[in-house]
Design a protein around this motif. Structure first.
Motif, mmCIF file in Angstrom:
data_model
loop_
_atom_site.group_PDB
_atom_site.id
_atom_site.type_symbol
_atom_site.label_atom_id
_atom_site.label_comp_id
_atom_site.label_asym_id
_atom_site.label_seq_id
_atom_site.Cartn_x
_atom_site.Cartn_y
_atom_site.Cartn_z
ATOM 1 N N VAL A 1 3.193 -11.230 29.017
ATOM 2 C CA VAL A 1 3.471 -12.050 27.780
ATOM 3 C C VAL A 1 4.453 -13.018 28.025
ATOM 4 O O VAL A 1 4.428 -14.372 27.360
ATOM 5 C CB VAL A 1 4.155 -10.986 26.690
ATOM 6 N N TYR B 1 6.250 -14.829 21.396
ATOM 7 C CA TYR B 1 6.891 -14.120 22.751
ATOM 8 C C TYR B 1 7.594 -13.030 22.189
ATOM 9 O O TYR B 1 7.252 -11.974 22.806
ATOM 10 C CB TYR B 1 7.215 -15.110 23.623
ATOM 11 N N GLN C 1 5.768 -10.254 20.197
ATOM 12 C CA GLN C 1 5.147 -9.383 21.100
ATOM 13 C C GLN C 1 5.535 -8.289 22.065
ATOM 14 O O GLN C 1 5.279 -7.172 22.264
ATOM 15 C CB GLN C 1 4.063 -10.127 21.989
ATOM 16 N N CYS C 2 7.115 -8.794 22.600
ATOM 17 C CA CYS C 2 7.723 -8.104 23.277
ATOM 18 C C CYS C 2 8.580 -6.911 22.603
ATOM 19 O O CYS C 2 8.590 -5.835 22.962
ATOM 20 C CB CYS C 2 9.193 -8.758 23.770
ATOM 21 N N HIS D 1 5.699 -4.468 22.117
ATOM 22 C CA HIS D 1 5.621 -3.463 23.464
ATOM 23 C C HIS D 1 6.785 -2.511 23.604
ATOM 24 O O HIS D 1 6.661 -1.551 24.121
ATOM 25 C CB HIS D 1 5.621 -4.426 24.713
#
Length: 358
Positions: A132, A267, A270-271, A274
């Motif tokens: 990512v 970004y 998405q981090c 996760h």
């Protein structure tokens, strides 16, 4: 060859004249043509745009590549691949390197052990975060850094070149003004005192009047001044048009800034996803803690105290059950949802066959 030599001599003469004019201006011995206020404001705005754009560009590069050594190496690599007209290979991120190290360590420690299996899981998610990050770096470079670089290395270089030409034409104009002023002063002085020279013995030749000579010099200086003024005005207009284009540059950079913020938000989102998935996956496993008690009657109260000491309140307890370890030892297991801590307490208490659940 003669043409080149003459051109070289002419250029040297022009350079010397400009140097003299510039030096006299600095010493306060010559007049300087001032630019109009609008052009001065445009020049100041252009300098401000260039300086801050350069700072934002450099700091964004540092944000995307914190290590200055890696940053320098990356720029050299990009330069070489650009000259060779080859595609730049994908560069592995620090998170991906960390993930690979964790997975390699898990192989050494044993993937079936609690530590090894956890390292494999965390390493996999670190690689995902690294992927990512690589996408974010690429999107930021294309959508934000490249437009800033194009301005600094393209538009601003053109503006700087035209600006230098404008300064040279201004020096030429002021030099012509100074030359014309000196010629007019000399003409007025010669007109007041006519000059006759005896050039040879016994032959009196009436030479041309010094006033007439200086008149020709004045006409020549006026012609040069008109040409210099035309060049200066034309260059001023060219420079003004280029500097007025800074407004469109700001609009373009504003759009690119929105793209950068959009990429950065995606970004981080998405981090976060996760990391939440990683925490959920880790919560399915457990960390086993063995504590031995010899007083079976105080077993439950000690477990509640231990849970409170770990920062977890008693209602977080989801299940408790007894299992037989040996003929003389009974294991009591407590399961907590955060961070999925499994506490196994062994005590030489009588065997219980029925699980204890809340």
């Amino acid at each position: 060859m003669d043409f080149n030599v003459k051109k070289l001599a002419s250029d040297a003469g022009v350079f010397f004249t400009r140097a003299v004019q510039y030096t006299e201006e600095k010493l306060g011995q010559a007049e300087k043509t001032e630019l109009d206020a609008h052009l001065e404001n445009l020049l100041a705005r252009g300098d401000c745009t260039k300086n801050w754009t350069e700072k934002i560009f450099r700091q964004t590069e540092i944000l995307l590549q914190p290590n200055p050594i890696d940053h320098t190496g990356a720029r050299i690599e990009e330069f070489l691949y650009e000259k060779l007209e080859k595609k730049i290979p994908l560069r592995i991120t620090n998170a991906e390197v960390l993930g690979q190290y964790m997975q390699d360590a898990a192989k050494e420690f044993g993937p079936s052990t609690p530590y090894g299996s956890t390292l494999i899981t965390v390493g996999e998610y670190q690689k995902r975060i690294g992927a990512v990050e690589r996408e974010f770096i690429h999107a930021s470079a294309v959508g934000f850094l490249n437009p800033l670089r194009n301005f600094l290395e393209g538009d601003w270089r053109i503006i700087s070149k035209e600006r230098r030409l404008l300064e040279n034409y201004r020096l030429d104009l002021d030099a012509c003004k100074a030359r014309l002023k000196k010629a007019k002063l000399a003409e007025a002085k010669a007109a007041a005192t006519p000059d006759f020279q005896e050039t040879r013995p016994r032959n009196y030749v009436l030479s041309a009047s010094a006033s007439a000579l200086w008149s020709e010099e004045v006409e020549k200086a006026e012609q040069e001044l008109r040409v210099a003024q035309t060049d200066f005005d034309r260059q001023s207009e060219v420079t003004r048009l280029l500097l007025e284009g800074i407004n469109s540059t700001h609009v373009n950079h504003l759009r690119c800034l929105h793209e950068f913020v959009k990429a950065q938000a995606a970004y981080f989102a998405q981090c976060a996803v996760h990391m939440q998935d990683l925490q959920k996956e880790l919560s399915r496993g457990g960390l086993e803690v063995a504590i031995f008690y010899f007083n079976g009657t105080k077993l439950l109260s000690n477990i509640w105290n231990l849970a409170s000491a770990l920062g977890m309140c008693a209602p977080n307890l989801t299940a408790a059950y007894f299992s037989c370890a040996t003929n003389e030892t009974t294991s009591l297991h407590f399961l907590f949802p955060w961070p999925s801590v499994q506490m196994m307490i062994r005590s030489p208490m009588p065997l219980l066959e029925t699980p204890l659940c809340r």
